[in-house]
Design an enzyme around this catalytic site. Structure first.
Site, PDB file in Angstrom:
ATOM      1  N   HIS A 517       0.941  -0.970  -0.094  1.00 49.04           N
ATOM      2  CA  HIS A 517      -0.086  -0.043  -0.120  1.00 49.04           C
ATOM      3  C   HIS A 517       0.798   1.127  -0.078  1.00 49.04           C
ATOM      4  CE1 HIS A 517      -3.536  -2.650   2.120  1.00 49.04           C
ATOM      5  NE2 HIS A 517      -3.135  -2.919   1.039  1.00 49.04           N
ATOM      6  N   TYR A 518       1.632   1.418  -0.943  1.00 52.88           N
ATOM      7  CA  TYR A 518       2.627   2.442  -1.000  1.00 52.88           C
ATOM      8  C   TYR A 518       1.775   3.887  -1.395  1.00 52.88           C
ATOM      9  CZ  TYR A 518       4.796  -1.914  -2.774  1.00 52.88           C
ATOM     10  OH  TYR A 518       4.974  -3.275  -2.544  1.00 52.88           O
TER      11      TYR A 518
END
Length: 575
Positions: A517-518
């Site tokens: 989940h960058y």
């Protein structure tokens, strides 16, 4: 890969009946050539696919999209084989720098960072869970941007716009009004019997069990919604680009990277210099604006190569500074802690998973230590492997890359037993990382420091949330089947007493990974204004996960899509 996920090409092709005609054709630009459109969009990923699609709804507007990847392969469309997608040609195959602190019981003592290099980007690679985030997450977007339009209430029409919910129980419930039913992306729920006993166990220890978790505040445990419909993955490429393939005003340039953004003498973005995989170098120009949608790693890399970023870093590589901004300085991601519980004995032989469905029984939970608190503290994604060591191997070794020793222990525990594998993550971590340049060469990958657990608050909270989560072993169901929290032998933690706070902190450091989940590397507030315009230059915007001021308390794909929908409207309004 083993029998659990071994499939052949004919089976893949017959499962979906895909052909190359499904996707927009490639636009060829010769070496040293040029192409001009109203808008240039760099990246046809989760967000870029939506931006290009929405802009070209007006036949008088033309868009050129530059994408480093190619069409999604057939197996990317099949939910049943998502484990096999990372570390292939559709993954950028980035890795984090070993910080000598976190992830030390991984195979390589660093974290792999799967990220989609393909039409649809990471939405063609992710694990399908459809979640949005809590209202408080978006209130922080409002504070950072100084603009009330970023509140959850004001973004709700965008969540609904692209959604096509196909679930009668939810649509007939009180939650039905917060969902959309006519959008481009199908959302379904696969309700199965096996998770129900777990949901009741969590309910018994104080967690609400709900039909849906997409209201204003999102606490509770439930069987999840998925980005799956019509027996295939609902990526942004599937939902949007397939519908745009006949539009002659959308020009998609595939297998092509962006080297740098081009500016005029007044620092207005006018185009992008590109390099194709076969060695051609050419330029694409924008009559109106350039939009960067290359993701939380490659967007800051491209901005820095183009002179937008921290002055000291850029000058160290001989890059002329156009705008001194903290690009790449606020990387946020959800750290995943892998937990396992052993449940009832069973000799049941697992059936082969369907290629067209999410392959495991699963449920999700958003919990808080204080039951009266509205916002969630942590997110859990829970997967059930029933007498299936191969399933456990896929999760432990392939998805999370843990040391083979610990994976062997978990696989052994799964022989003749049902195992609940849970991924627990702090919803709003305090720690941040950085995305830096390796050099001034566009071909070099970025240098990525995740920053996981660099703020001790996250380590303390992770341990506290694990303690809250594992209270489920006190439920009647867990007691009736001898349910227990599994404690793999971890050399770094062998000196600590089990189930103490210090033990769990050590466990977190060793049994952790990324949830992919960058976000937040070019955030509104510091790098972008409230209209997603890059500060200090003109005609340049960012539209992807990097633009988030802060990560949301859940999986981020839906929030990225909403950001793209919002940006498309901002662009239309500015014409």
């Amino acid at each position: 890969m083993g029998n659990f996920y071994r499939i052949n090409a004919l089976l893949l092709l017959s499962a979906l009946g895909l052909t190359a005609d499904k996707w927009p054709s490639d636009t060829f630009i010769p070496n040293d050539g040029e192409f001009t459109a109203d808008y240039v969009v760099v990246g046809a990923g989760t967000a870029g696919s939506i931006i290009g699609y929405r802009l070209t709804e007006d036949s008088n507007v033309d868009v050129v999209m530059v994408e480093a990847g190619d069409d999604p392969p057939t197996d990317a469309e099949l939910p049943g084989v998502f484990f096999s997608l990372p570390k292939t040609k559709i993954d950028w195959n980035y890795t984090a720098v070993d910080d000598g602190y976190s992830a030390q019981y991984h195979r390589n003592k660093f974290v792999d960072l799967p990220s989609g290099k393909v039409l649809g980007g990471s939405s063609s690679l992710h694990h399908f869970y459809y979640l949005r985030g809590d209202a408080g997450d978006f209130e922080d977007w409002v504070k950072a941007s100084g603009n009330e339009s970023w509140s959850l209430e004001n973004l709700l029409p965008y969540f609904k716009k692209s959604e096509r919910l196909e679930d009668k129980e939810i649509s007939d419930s009180d939650f039905g009004k917060v969902h959309g039913y006519n959008g481009e992306v199908g959302i379904t729920r696969r309700v199965t019997e096996l998770p129900e006993k777990y949901l009741q166990a969590f309910k018994e220890v104080g967690h609400p069990v709900v039909v849906d978790i997409h209201g204003n505040h999102i606490k509770g445990f439930t069987q999840p919604l998925f980005f799956i419909a019509e027996k295939k993955r609902q990526s942004s490429a599937e939902g949007f680009l397939t519908r745009a393939k006949s539009r002659n005003n959308l020009h998609l340039v595939k297998n092509t990277s962006a080297n740098r953004i081009l500016f005029d003498s007044d620092n207005n973005a006018i185009g992008v210099e590109c390099a194709s995989a076969d060695g051609r170098v050419f330029k694409v120009f924008a009559r109106k604006e350039v939009i960067i949608s290359a993701g939380a790693f490659n967007t800051p890399k491209l901005l820095k190569l183009s002179g937008i970023g921290p002055r000291a870093e850029l000058e160290s590589f001989g890059i002329k500074v156009i705008s001194d901004l903290p690009v790449g300085e606020n990387l946020q991601d959800h750290l995943a802690v892998v937990l396992a519980h052993g449940l009832e004995k069973t000799n049941e032989t697992p059936s082969a998973p369907s290629l067209n469905e999410f392959p495991l029984d699963t449920f999700v939970g958003l919990g808080s230590v204080d039951p009266n608190q509205k916002k969630p503290d942590y997110l859990t994604l829970n997967l059930i492997c029933r007498n299936n060591p191969q399933c456990l191997s896929q999760l432990c070794s392939v998805v999370f890359g843990l040391h083979q020793d610990v994976c062997n222990q978990i696989m052994k525990a799964g022989e003749g037993r049902e195992i609940l594998v849970s991924i627990l993550t702090v919803g709003r971590p305090v720690s941040t990382g950085r995305v830096l340049l390796k050099s001034s060469d566009p071909n070099d990958p970025p240098v990525i420091y995740t920053g996981f657990l660099s703020n001790k608050t996250d380590l303390e909270n992770s341990a506290r949330y694990i303690e809250d989560f594992i209270r489920v072993v006190q439920s009647n169901y867990f007691k009736s089947v001898g349910g227990e929290t599994l404690h793999p032998r971890l050399p770094n933690c062998s000196h600590l007493e089990l189930n103490t706070r210090e033990y769990w902190k050590c466990y977190v450091l060793n049994m952790m990974d990324t949830t992919f989940h960058y976000s937040s590397t070019c955030p509104m507030g510091s790098v972008l204004d409230s209209q997603l315009r890059v500060r200090g230059v003109g005609r340049l915007r960012v539209g992807d996960a990097s633009a988030m001021p802060n990560i949301v308390s859940s999986n981020i794909n839906a929030a990225v899509m909403v950001l793209a929908e919002k940006l498309a409207d901002l662009l239309k309004q500015s014409r």
